[in-house]
Design a protein around this motif. Structure first.
Motif, PDB file in Angstrom:
ATOM      1  N   ARG A   1       0.774  -1.214   0.354  1.00 34.54           N
ATOM      2  CA  ARG A   1       0.191  -0.066   0.146  1.00 34.54           C
ATOM      3  C   ARG A   1       1.002   1.705  -0.262  1.00 34.54           C
ATOM      4  O   ARG A   1       0.239   2.337  -0.227  1.00 34.54           O
ATOM      5  CB  ARG A   1      -0.522  -0.371   1.317  1.00 34.54           C
ATOM      6  CG  ARG A   1      -1.996  -1.111   1.173  1.00 34.54           C
ATOM      7  CD  ARG A   1      -3.286  -1.491   2.060  1.00 34.54           C
ATOM      8  NE  ARG A   1      -3.875  -2.069   2.205  1.00 34.54           N
ATOM      9  CZ  ARG A   1      -4.817  -3.048   3.620  1.00 34.54           C
ATOM     10  NH1 ARG A   1      -3.924  -2.240   4.693  1.00 34.54           N
ATOM     11  NH2 ARG A   1      -4.936  -3.916   3.673  1.00 34.54           N
ATOM     12  N   LYS A   2       2.306   0.950   0.518  1.00 32.41           N
ATOM     13  CA  LYS A   2       2.756   2.632   0.779  1.00 32.41           C
ATOM     14  C   LYS A   2       3.998   2.201  -0.289  1.00 32.41           C
ATOM     15  O   LYS A   2       4.608   3.760  -0.281  1.00 32.41           O
ATOM     16  CB  LYS A   2       3.406   2.602   2.415  1.00 32.41           C
ATOM     17  CG  LYS A   2       2.154   2.487   3.389  1.00 32.41           C
ATOM     18  CD  LYS A   2       1.552   3.724   3.610  1.00 32.41           C
ATOM     19  CE  LYS A   2       0.766   3.507   4.593  1.00 32.41           C
ATOM     20  NZ  LYS A   2       0.458   4.974   4.804  1.00 32.41           N
TER      21      LYS A   2
ATOM     22  N   GLN B   1       4.775   3.066  -3.040  1.00 36.10           N
ATOM     23  CA  GLN B   1       4.640   4.319  -4.338  1.00 36.10           C
ATOM     24  C   GLN B   1       5.185   6.179  -3.534  1.00 36.10           C
ATOM     25  O   GLN B   1       5.594   6.390  -3.926  1.00 36.10           O
ATOM     26  CB  GLN B   1       2.930   4.110  -5.104  1.00 36.10           C
ATOM     27  CG  GLN B   1       3.388   3.472  -5.561  1.00 36.10           C
ATOM     28  CD  GLN B   1       1.781   3.120  -6.491  1.00 36.10           C
ATOM     29  OE1 GLN B   1       1.034   3.994  -6.030  1.00 36.10           O
ATOM     30  NE2 GLN B   1       1.764   2.672  -7.966  1.00 36.10           N
ATOM     31  N   THR B   2       4.627   5.684  -2.608  1.00 37.35           N
ATOM     32  CA  THR B   2       4.690   7.118  -1.299  1.00 37.35           C
ATOM     33  C   THR B   2       6.201   6.770  -1.063  1.00 37.35           C
ATOM     34  O   THR B   2       6.654   8.167  -0.388  1.00 37.35           O
ATOM     35  CB  THR B   2       4.018   7.245  -0.132  1.00 37.35           C
ATOM     36  OG1 THR B   2       4.427   6.489   0.645  1.00 37.35           O
ATOM     37  CG2 THR B   2       2.695   7.103  -0.957  1.00 37.35           C
TER      38      THR B   2
END
Length: 125
Positions: A64-65, A67-68
């Motif tokens: 979920r994270k 890409q950030t």
């Protein structure tokens, strides 16, 4: 797919995963770091099954994270922190669940018919 003997950095694997949604790249990340993540979770939770669940949750968090994450992120360090936070949250949830279960069991034993009538009779009189 990557060749196992080829030296591919974590950051390269993460980039391939982000850009191509590559299951192979993510599988290699998991293969490299699953022992580390599991051991962190196990040290906090002390239960093999809970540690396995928390480890899976930490890797799900990575999906979920990913890409950030900043480009200079040290993936192993990020995973350790994610595993710690996830395991602590699992432990807090288990503690809350146990507290609620204990409260529910005492409520159930206190709500016997005699106890109910003992509380109602003074009000009726």
């Amino acid at each position: 797919m990557f060749i196992e003997n080829e030296m591919v950095t974590d950051q390269e694997l993460l980039t391939v995963y982000i850009q191509n949604k590559s299951d192979d790249a993510f599988a290699q990340i998991v293969q490299r770091h699953s022992g580390l993540v599991y051991s962190v979770c196990f040290r906090i939770l002390g239960d093999r099954h809970a540690a396995e669940d928390a480890s899976q949750a930490a890797f799900i968090l990575l999906t979920r994270k990913a890409q950030t994450l900043p480009a200079d992120t040290v993936l192993s360090g990020w995973l350790v922190r994610a595993a710690q936070n996830t395991a602590r949250e699992f432990r807090r949830a288990a503690t809350r669940r146990l507290k609620h279960e204990r409260e529910a069991s005492t409520v159930n034993t206190q709500n016997t018919e005699e106890h109910v009538w003992a509380n109602i009779l003074p009000q009726l009189d």
